[in-house]
Write a protein that holds these residues in place. Structure first.
Motif, short mmCIF file in Angstrom:
data_model
loop_
_atom_site.label_atom_id
_atom_site.label_comp_id
_atom_site.label_asym_id
_atom_site.label_seq_id
_atom_site.Cartn_x
_atom_site.Cartn_y
_atom_site.Cartn_z
N THR A 160 5.55 8.84 3.06
CA THR A 160 4.38 9.06 2.34
C THR A 160 2.92 8.65 3.33
O THR A 160 2.98 7.62 4.11
N ARG A 161 2.05 9.57 3.05
CA ARG A 161 0.81 9.45 3.82
C ARG A 161 -0.30 8.92 2.97
O ARG A 161 -0.43 9.82 1.66
N ASP A 162 -1.18 8.51 3.38
CA ASP A 162 -2.52 7.94 2.52
C ASP A 162 -3.56 8.99 3.09
O ASP A 162 -4.00 8.81 4.08
N ASN A 163 -3.91 9.75 2.17
CA ASN A 163 -5.00 10.95 2.57
C ASN A 163 -4.66 11.56 3.89
O ASN A 163 -5.56 11.78 4.73
N ILE A 212 0.62 5.54 7.18
CA ILE A 212 0.44 3.98 6.87
C ILE A 212 1.14 3.35 8.01
O ILE A 212 2.25 2.97 7.89
N VAL A 217 0.98 4.16 -2.88
CA VAL A 217 0.78 5.51 -3.13
C VAL A 217 1.82 6.39 -3.17
O VAL A 217 1.54 7.57 -3.83
N ARG A 264 0.83 -1.14 -0.05
CA ARG A 264 -0.03 -0.19 -0.01
C ARG A 264 0.83 1.24 0.12
O ARG A 264 0.57 2.25 -0.66
N TYR A 265 2.02 1.17 0.83
CA TYR A 265 2.72 2.33 0.78
C TYR A 265 3.50 2.59 -0.52
O TYR A 265 3.65 3.65 -0.91
#
Length: 269
Positions: free
Chosen positions: A78-81, A85, A33, A29-30
């Protein structure tokens, strides 16, 4: 009940978890994104270089360092919205490093980068063996190389794996590369009669997954060389994190810095 293998780190015994599906899912997922941003940068809809995204004061200071020959390494996240994460039982090390190659054309840089036979000399002491399994310089932009890397700090870690390297021309003055490690193994007892390889998913987890994204751009000063790496490792238990945690965290940063400085030295020759 499953019994975990045990490893000794600086004399302290640790239970070693294998790479869990939840850990790998979080890393994927990281990566997903992060690659959304990288794809936008490569498409020209966002600034591709870390230095160009900084404030004027940070940018001015960074250019001073680059012009005097430094390699600048900075952590990223990295951030998800807007949300962090979380990676259960794992840790993602996300770094970007930049250097300036004065007066150098990007084709000269690519010649060094794709000269895999000389990796043990160019990137010593990080890389000790290199062999191209596939090299499609004339008919394609995808190479596969087997690399053995060695890190000797408070802990010693020797890894071997296949690295898929893809090259993309983004225009007359810019090239992007993507490197993905596959078939990763940890080398146990290197150089001894009982040397063996263990799949990293079932070892201490000093390197479970690795990706690197590099961008080369021709500028008036020379070639601007930036590489961004994503490394998945195990978490270090609190009991010994004070002892080896900093070392494990430093390995991805130091490896990235060494690769850029090695390229710079090879071109200087």
């Amino acid at each position: 009940m499953r019994i975990l293998p045990v490893v000794a780190v600086a004399g302290v015994l640790l239970a070693v978890p294998e790479l869990a599906p939840a850990t790998l899912k979080a890393f994927d997922r990281y990566v997903s994104v992060t690659e959304l941003r990288i794809h936008a940068e490569r498409a020209g809809t966002a600034a591709p270089f870390w230095i160009d995204r900084q404030s004027d004061s940070v940018k001015a200071s960074a250019w001073q360092k680059l012009r005097r020959g430094d390699v600048i390494a900075e952590p990223l996240e990295t951030r998800d919205n807007g949300q962090a994460i979380e990676v259960p039982n794992g840790r993602i090390h996300h770094w970007v490093a930049t250097t300036l190659l004065p007066g150098v054309q990007i084709d000269r840089v690519l010649a060094v980068v794709r000269d895999y036979d000389h990796y043990p000399q160019v990137f010593a002491p990080l890389m000790t063996r290199a062999k191209a399994l596939e090299k499609n310089e004339k008919q394609g932009d995808r190479d596969v190389v087997t690399l053995r890397t060695s890190i000797k700090k408070l802990i010693s870690v020797v890894m071997e794996g296949d690295y898929v390297m893809e090259y993309a021309r983004l225009g007359p003055t810019r090239v992007a590369t993507t490197t993905i490690a596959t078939n990763l193994h940890q080398v146990i007892n290197e150089g001894r009669a009982d040397e063996r390889r263990e799949p990293t998913d079932r070892t201490e987890g000093y390197l479970w997954r690795y990706r690197m994204y590099c961008t080369l751009e021709q500028r008036p000063e020379g070639a601007l060389d930036q590489c961004e790496s994503l490394t998945l490792t195990r978490t270090v238990p609190g009991l010994v994190s004070w002892l080896v945690g900093g070392t494990v965290a430093a390995i991805p940063r130091d490896s990235l810095t060494l690769m850029l400085s090695g390229t710079k030295k090879a071109l200087a020759k």
